[in-house]
Scaffold this motif. Structure first.
Motif, mmCIF file in Angstrom:
data_model
loop_
_atom_site.group_PDB
_atom_site.id
_atom_site.type_symbol
_atom_site.label_atom_id
_atom_site.label_comp_id
_atom_site.label_asym_id
_atom_site.label_seq_id
_atom_site.Cartn_x
_atom_site.Cartn_y
_atom_site.Cartn_z
ATOM 1 N N ALA A 60 0.932 -1.064 0.058
ATOM 2 C CA ALA A 60 -0.044 0.010 -0.109
ATOM 3 C C ALA A 60 0.927 1.187 0.053
ATOM 4 C CB ALA A 60 -0.911 0.114 1.325
ATOM 5 N N PRO A 61 0.344 2.317 -0.599
ATOM 6 C CA PRO A 61 1.161 3.436 -0.631
ATOM 7 C C PRO A 61 1.254 4.144 0.870
ATOM 8 C CG PRO A 61 -1.194 4.083 -1.311
ATOM 9 C CD PRO A 61 -1.002 2.613 -1.089
ATOM 10 N N ARG A 62 2.337 4.729 1.209
ATOM 11 C CA ARG A 62 2.867 5.158 2.428
ATOM 12 C C ARG A 62 2.001 6.458 2.930
ATOM 13 N NH1 ARG A 62 8.870 6.786 2.999
ATOM 14 N NH2 ARG A 62 7.949 7.044 5.269
ATOM 15 N N ARG A 63 1.380 6.122 4.182
ATOM 16 C CA ARG A 63 0.218 6.974 4.565
ATOM 17 C C ARG A 63 0.939 8.460 5.166
ATOM 18 N NH1 ARG A 63 -4.879 5.481 2.961
ATOM 19 N NH2 ARG A 63 -4.932 3.159 3.064
ATOM 20 N N HIS A 64 1.783 8.406 5.869
ATOM 21 C CA HIS A 64 2.427 9.511 6.590
ATOM 22 C C HIS A 64 3.892 9.707 6.253
ATOM 23 C CE1 HIS A 64 -0.939 8.633 9.515
ATOM 24 N NE2 HIS A 64 -0.458 7.299 9.319
ATOM 25 N N ARG A 65 4.219 11.069 6.114
ATOM 26 C CA ARG A 65 5.266 11.411 5.660
ATOM 27 C C ARG A 65 6.317 11.736 7.022
ATOM 28 N NH1 ARG A 65 5.490 16.615 2.527
ATOM 29 N NH2 ARG A 65 4.667 17.363 4.366
ATOM 30 N N ALA A 66 7.557 11.427 6.690
ATOM 31 C CA ALA A 66 8.593 11.732 7.601
ATOM 32 C C ALA A 66 8.520 13.195 8.547
ATOM 33 C CB ALA A 66 9.890 11.321 7.348
ATOM 34 N N GLY A 67 8.023 13.882 7.987
ATOM 35 C CA GLY A 67 7.976 15.219 8.614
ATOM 36 C C GLY A 67 7.853 16.443 7.451
ATOM 37 N N GLY A 68 7.910 17.525 8.103
ATOM 38 C CA GLY A 68 7.705 18.718 7.343
ATOM 39 C C GLY A 68 6.182 19.332 7.384
ATOM 40 N N TYR A 69 6.288 20.248 6.438
ATOM 41 C CA TYR A 69 4.962 21.016 6.511
ATOM 42 C C TYR A 69 4.402 21.170 5.007
ATOM 43 C CZ TYR A 69 2.059 25.106 6.223
ATOM 44 O OH TYR A 69 0.999 25.957 5.989
ATOM 45 N N SER A 70 3.241 20.875 5.098
ATOM 46 C CA SER A 70 2.485 20.743 3.785
ATOM 47 C C SER A 70 1.452 21.974 3.855
ATOM 48 C CB SER A 70 1.615 19.474 3.712
ATOM 49 O OG SER A 70 0.920 19.658 2.476
ATOM 50 N N ALA A 71 1.536 22.818 2.413
ATOM 51 C CA ALA A 71 0.738 23.857 2.289
ATOM 52 C C ALA A 71 -0.716 23.383 2.031
ATOM 53 C CB ALA A 71 1.112 24.586 1.273
ATOM 54 N N ARG A 72 -0.926 22.005 1.799
ATOM 55 C CA ARG A 72 -2.072 21.561 1.576
ATOM 56 C C ARG A 72 -2.999 21.305 2.841
ATOM 57 N NH1 ARG A 72 -1.118 16.437 -2.340
ATOM 58 N NH2 ARG A 72 -0.396 15.963 -0.231
ATOM 59 N N PRO A 73 -4.090 21.637 2.477
ATOM 60 C CA PRO A 73 -5.098 21.308 3.854
ATOM 61 C C PRO A 73 -5.580 20.184 4.056
ATOM 62 C CG PRO A 73 -6.463 22.445 2.082
ATOM 63 C CD PRO A 73 -5.058 22.529 1.683
ATOM 64 N N GLY A 74 -5.521 19.811 5.380
ATOM 65 C CA GLY A 74 -5.900 18.320 5.559
ATOM 66 C C GLY A 74 -7.574 18.479 6.078
ATOM 67 N N ALA A 75 -8.043 17.328 6.218
ATOM 68 C CA ALA A 75 -9.593 17.009 6.553
ATOM 69 C C ALA A 75 -9.842 17.882 7.878
ATOM 70 C CB ALA A 75 -9.897 15.487 6.655
ATOM 71 N N ALA A 76 -8.952 18.052 8.767
ATOM 72 C CA ALA A 76 -9.286 18.658 10.212
ATOM 73 C C ALA A 76 -9.101 20.067 9.796
ATOM 74 C CB ALA A 76 -7.957 18.327 10.983
ATOM 75 N N ASP A 77 -8.331 20.646 8.724
ATOM 76 C CA ASP A 77 -8.627 22.015 8.358
ATOM 77 C C ASP A 77 -10.051 22.330 8.013
ATOM 78 O OD1 ASP A 77 -5.933 22.314 9.354
ATOM 79 O OD2 ASP A 77 -5.133 22.068 7.273
ATOM 80 N N LEU A 78 -10.534 21.400 6.839
ATOM 81 C CA LEU A 78 -11.700 21.621 6.346
ATOM 82 C C LEU A 78 -12.787 21.971 7.272
ATOM 83 C CD1 LEU A 78 -11.525 19.433 3.172
ATOM 84 C CD2 LEU A 78 -11.154 21.927 3.477
ATOM 85 N N HIS A 79 -12.683 21.119 8.363
ATOM 86 C CA HIS A 79 -13.609 20.931 9.414
ATOM 87 C C HIS A 79 -13.514 22.457 10.377
ATOM 88 C CE1 HIS A 79 -15.428 17.094 8.746
ATOM 89 N NE2 HIS A 79 -14.213 16.542 9.107
ATOM 90 N N ALA A 80 -12.340 22.931 10.444
ATOM 91 C CA ALA A 80 -12.099 24.002 10.938
ATOM 92 C C ALA A 80 -12.464 25.522 10.453
ATOM 93 C CB ALA A 80 -10.745 24.357 11.555
ATOM 94 N N GLN A 81 -12.342 25.133 8.811
ATOM 95 C CA GLN A 81 -12.833 26.302 8.160
ATOM 96 C C GLN A 81 -13.953 25.853 6.989
ATOM 97 O OE1 GLN A 81 -9.244 27.561 6.021
ATOM 98 N NE2 GLN A 81 -8.016 27.521 7.809
ATOM 99 N N PRO A 82 -15.175 26.164 7.549
ATOM 100 C CA PRO A 82 -16.273 25.478 6.539
ATOM 101 C C PRO A 82 -16.314 26.070 5.304
ATOM 102 C CG PRO A 82 -17.056 26.595 8.702
ATOM 103 C CD PRO A 82 -15.635 26.513 8.623
ATOM 104 N N GLN A 83 -15.884 27.318 4.972
ATOM 105 C CA GLN A 83 -16.156 27.713 3.801
ATOM 106 C C GLN A 83 -14.741 27.193 2.678
ATOM 107 O OE1 GLN A 83 -15.327 31.884 4.519
ATOM 108 N NE2 GLN A 83 -17.618 32.244 4.681
#
Length: 184
Positions: A60-83
């Motif tokens: 299966a593809p790797r699900r978690h990266r070793a670290g770092g910052y992603s500029a893409r929003p995650g699902a938790a960000d979408l719940h925090a920002q409904p718009q």
């Protein structure tokens, strides 16, 4: 002296090893009754032979990266920002709608264009292929594989659009931790 010459030798006492205590042996389990003999399997490659099961490596593809910052929003960000969540979901629905309308337009043009072609070109109505009239052959035989092919194309591309949307959000979130059990 008794007539023996030389000093008298006494034999060395032989040391016997002390007997070790024997460990307690567990009783042997009773052997299981043998199953009745099965009929002999045919050799591999013979007719009726069952193929040997193959080993399959599940990856299966790797699900978690070793670290770092992603500029893409995650699902938790979408719940925090409904718009922002509404914007992404609207984009997903727009892509799905565009895909389905495109497949519908192609199928409507091809299948709807056949009666128009028969009306405009009267020679097509009377043409025969392998003893069957062309309109019957096209509308009765060729139309169904065309519909199945359009459906297959639509499903494959709709799943790709959803997979791209999921990848955009960073994959599935880990399940929330279970709440602690209350002491009884």
């Amino acid at each position: 002296m008794t007539g023996q010459s030389g000093p008298r030798r006494t034999p060395k006492p032989q040391l016997k090893p002390k007997p070790r205590p024997r460990p307690q042996l567990k009783p042997r389990p009773q052997p299981r009754p043998k199953p009745p003999p099965q009929p002999a399997d045919p050799p591999p490659g013979a007719p009726g032979a069952v193929p040997a099961p193959r080993r399959v490596a599940v990856t299966a593809p790797r699900r978690h990266r070793a670290g770092g910052y992603s500029a893409r929003p995650g699902a938790a960000d979408l719940h925090a920002q409904p718009q922002l969540g509404q914007l992404y979901v609207r984009s997903l629905v727009r892509h799905q709608l565009r895909l389905s309308l495109g497949v519908l337009a192609v199928l409507a043009a091809v299948l709807g264009g056949l009666p128009a072609a028969f009306a405009l070109l009267p020679g097509l109505r009377t043409a025969e292929v392998v003893g069957i009239r062309l309109p019957w052959l096209l509308l009765g035989v060729v139309a169904y594989p065309l519909l199945v092919g359009g459906a297959y194309f639509h499903v494959r591309h709709a799943e790709r659009v959803e997979r791209d949307f999921t990848d955009l959000l960073g994959g599935p979130d880990p399940p929330p931790p279970a709440p602690p059990r209350a002491a009884r």
